[in-house]
Design a protein around this motif. Structure first.
Motif, PDB file in Angstrom:
ATOM      1  N   ASP A  17       0.524  -1.108   0.087  1.00 40.19           N
ATOM      2  CA  ASP A  17       0.194  -0.163   0.380  1.00 40.19           C
ATOM      3  C   ASP A  17       0.980   1.296   0.238  1.00 40.19           C
ATOM      4  O   ASP A  17       0.993   2.137   0.698  1.00 40.19           O
ATOM      5  N   GLY A  18       1.844   1.551  -0.595  1.00 40.78           N
ATOM      6  CA  GLY A  18       2.817   2.555  -0.870  1.00 40.78           C
ATOM      7  C   GLY A  18       3.695   2.584   0.333  1.00 40.78           C
ATOM      8  O   GLY A  18       3.834   4.009   0.673  1.00 40.78           O
ATOM      9  N   GLU A  54       7.742   1.051  10.850  1.00 44.82           N
ATOM     10  CA  GLU A  54       6.914   1.419   9.304  1.00 44.82           C
ATOM     11  C   GLU A  54       8.952   2.176   8.991  1.00 44.82           C
ATOM     12  O   GLU A  54       8.704   3.267   9.608  1.00 44.82           O
ATOM     13  N   LEU A  55       8.830   2.255   7.665  1.00 40.16           N
ATOM     14  CA  LEU A  55       9.987   3.023   7.031  1.00 40.16           C
ATOM     15  C   LEU A  55       9.997   4.608   6.636  1.00 40.16           C
ATOM     16  O   LEU A  55       8.422   4.757   5.992  1.00 40.16           O
ATOM     17  N   PRO A  56      10.639   5.390   6.979  1.00 42.66           N
ATOM     18  CA  PRO A  56       9.921   6.637   6.953  1.00 42.66           C
ATOM     19  C   PRO A  56       9.603   7.095   5.234  1.00 42.66           C
ATOM     20  O   PRO A  56      11.006   6.481   4.682  1.00 42.66           O
ATOM     21  N   GLU A  57       8.727   7.190   4.593  1.00 43.53           N
ATOM     22  CA  GLU A  57       8.423   8.118   3.107  1.00 43.53           C
ATOM     23  C   GLU A  57       9.633   9.084   2.327  1.00 43.53           C
ATOM     24  O   GLU A  57       9.860   9.387   3.533  1.00 43.53           O
ATOM     25  N   ALA A  58      10.285   8.292   1.211  1.00 46.21           N
ATOM     26  CA  ALA A  58      10.853   9.217   0.624  1.00 46.21           C
ATOM     27  C   ALA A  58      10.333  10.288   0.090  1.00 46.21           C
ATOM     28  O   ALA A  58       9.300  10.243  -0.174  1.00 46.21           O
ATOM     29  N   PRO A  59      11.105  11.833   0.275  1.00 45.25           N
ATOM     30  CA  PRO A  59      10.565  12.993  -0.349  1.00 45.25           C
ATOM     31  C   PRO A  59      10.394  12.616  -1.446  1.00 45.25           C
ATOM     32  O   PRO A  59      11.240  12.305  -2.400  1.00 45.25           O
TER      33      PRO A  59
END
Length: 243
Positions: free
Chosen positions: A180-181, A238-243
């Motif tokens: 889910d992204g 949960e890994l932080p989302e890439a900018p």
């Protein structure tokens, strides 16, 4: 490339193929080039400063250790033991920070962090201490917490766990599951072949470090299992989302 005055400079070139003939030969290519020499010089200066920071940090740690050992009371061997534990944790953080600083993205490659953290413990056959997982970059705070957790697990394995015997072994595996992204990091430390494990009456500072290692991460999980067949530890977040 050379500029209009004949000096060598850095350029960023972008080109697009707009049309070809039936044979695929290019007919029209449109592009542009931007002078990025100042950016390259700034990057070089930044790397020089980072190298200087790493050098100064190592010097400072060496001074801290020297002062600590020279200040210890005589006739108290336990002080040396506590100082060794303290310096091991400090060097783990220092080495992790150096890995992060050496990356252009300022993220630490987790495999490099694992290798650096476990290097002092890999004194016997390499098959007794195995690790495997995909390439993943972690922010400094996250990388530091995991490095400390791995350091504590390895220290415990050497003293009381699987690595305290000739027949024991340790496996460290990690994975990144994308759904889910979002990306979820999971790491499992598993010991086998060592002394029988029992639940401790009181967990020490090392166990606290392990449990606190990922508490700042989103949707984190910490599972420390004192299975009789061997200690198991699972950390996930949960890994932080890439900018």
């Amino acid at each position: 490339m050379r500029d209009s005055e004949g000096h060598w400079r850095w350029f960023l070139s972008r080109d697009s193929l707009l049309s070809t003939d039936k044979a695929g030969t290019p007919l029209l290519v449109v592009g542009g080039a931007s002078d990025i020499s100042e950016q390259k010089q700034a990057e070089k200066l930044k790397e020089l400063l980072a190298d200087e920071m790493r050098h100064r940090a190592r010097n400072l740690v060496a001074i801290v250790e020297a002062i600590g050992r020279m200040s210890r009371p005589k006739g108290m061997p336990d002080v040396n033991r506590h100082l060794d534990v303290f310096m091991g944790r400090l060097l783990t953080l220092l080495n992790t920070g150096a890995i992060v600083l050496s990356s252009a993205s300022r993220k630490g490659d987790f495999e490099a962090i694992v290798k650096s953290t476990l290097a002092p413990f890999a004194t016997g056959p390499s098959s007794r201490l195995a690790f495997d997982g995909p390439s993943v970059g972690l922010p400094e705070q996250t990388a530091g917490g995991l490095a400390l957790a791995i350091h504590e697990l390895a220290t415990n394995a050497i003293k009381y766990g699987a690595l305290s015997t000739n027949s024991g072994s340790v496996s460290l595996k990690w994975s990144v599951l994308r759904s889910d992204g979002r990306s979820r990091f999971s790491m499992e430390w598993r010991e086998a072949g060592g002394p029988k494990v029992s639940l401790p009456h009181d967990e020490g500072f090392g166990a606290m470090l392990i449990r606190q290692s990922v508490t700042r991460e989103a949707n984190h999980e910490v599972d420390l299992d004192y299975s009789p067949s061997g200690l198991r530890c699972r950390l996930a977040f949960e890994l932080p989302e890439a900018p």
